[in-house]
Design an enzyme around this catalytic site. Structure first.
Site, mmCIF file in Angstrom:
data_model
loop_
_atom_site.group_PDB
_atom_site.id
_atom_site.type_symbol
_atom_site.label_atom_id
_atom_site.label_comp_id
_atom_site.label_asym_id
_atom_site.label_seq_id
_atom_site.Cartn_x
_atom_site.Cartn_y
_atom_site.Cartn_z
ATOM 1 N N ILE A 62 44.896 68.022 -25.124
ATOM 2 C CA ILE A 62 46.079 68.734 -24.643
ATOM 3 C C ILE A 62 45.732 69.464 -23.344
ATOM 4 C CG2 ILE A 62 47.879 70.404 -25.243
ATOM 5 C CD1 ILE A 62 47.337 69.836 -28.181
ATOM 6 N N PRO A 63 45.656 68.711 -22.242
ATOM 7 C CA PRO A 63 45.345 69.362 -20.956
ATOM 8 C C PRO A 63 46.435 70.360 -20.569
ATOM 9 C CG PRO A 63 45.155 66.969 -20.794
ATOM 10 C CD PRO A 63 45.819 67.272 -22.100
ATOM 11 N N HIS A 64 46.002 71.520 -20.097
ATOM 12 C CA HIS A 64 46.941 72.542 -19.629
ATOM 13 C C HIS A 64 46.194 73.445 -18.660
ATOM 14 C CE1 HIS A 64 44.914 74.043 -23.232
ATOM 15 N NE2 HIS A 64 45.078 75.255 -22.742
ATOM 16 N N GLY A 65 46.939 74.289 -17.983
ATOM 17 C CA GLY A 65 46.345 75.149 -16.955
ATOM 18 C C GLY A 65 45.608 76.348 -17.525
#
Length: 145
Positions: A62-65
């Site tokens: 779950i790539p996120h900033g």
């Protein structure tokens, strides 16, 4: 999860990705293209990955900033990429489902809990990895919510 957040046009099926960085960039570029985030958000996604892997187990990342990337988020959105052959996220972790998230205010917590519910079931993961259409993917998420 509202349809506006995970829309059919945010779903990419049968992708083939060579690296974790390529996977994160593609996940972020869907969010940028659909107007959820500014382009700088992608760098913050890569920065987050350096701090701690966004691999969640069960073939899901779950790539996120980072915490300080909120300024680049214009509205909450999700990108979804299916990678049937998998992409190596390091340490032997193979990812077949990439779910990029951008949350406005604190909406990312609701988004994450919806994703966690779906992805905690191995049966759902198998269905998502083998889905042949965006509609199938949306239906799996809608069943749970």
């Amino acid at each position: 999860m509202s349809k506006a957040i995970l829309a059919k046009e945010n779903i990419l099926l049968n992708a083939s990705l060579g690296s974790k960085e390529e996977a994160i960039r593609l996940t972020g570029s869907i969010l940028v293209d659909k107007g959820y985030v500014a382009a700088d958000y992608i760098e913050k996604m890569l920065e987050r990955e350096e701090l701690t892997s966004t691999y969640m187990g069960n073939f899901v990342a779950i790539p996120h900033g980072t915490e300080d990337s909120k300024a680049y988020v214009m509205e909450s959105g999700i990108s979804f990429i299916q990678v049937p052959q998998g992409v190596d996220f390091g340490n032997g972790n193979i990812v077949k489902l990439l779910i990029g998230i951008a949350g406005k205010d604190n909406e990312h917590l609701d988004i994450l809990s919806s994703i966690a519910i779906v992805c905690s079931e191995e049966e759902n993961i198998e269905k998502l990895v083998s889905a042949k259409s965006a509609d199938e993917i949306l239906a799996i998420f809608e069943e749970v919510n």
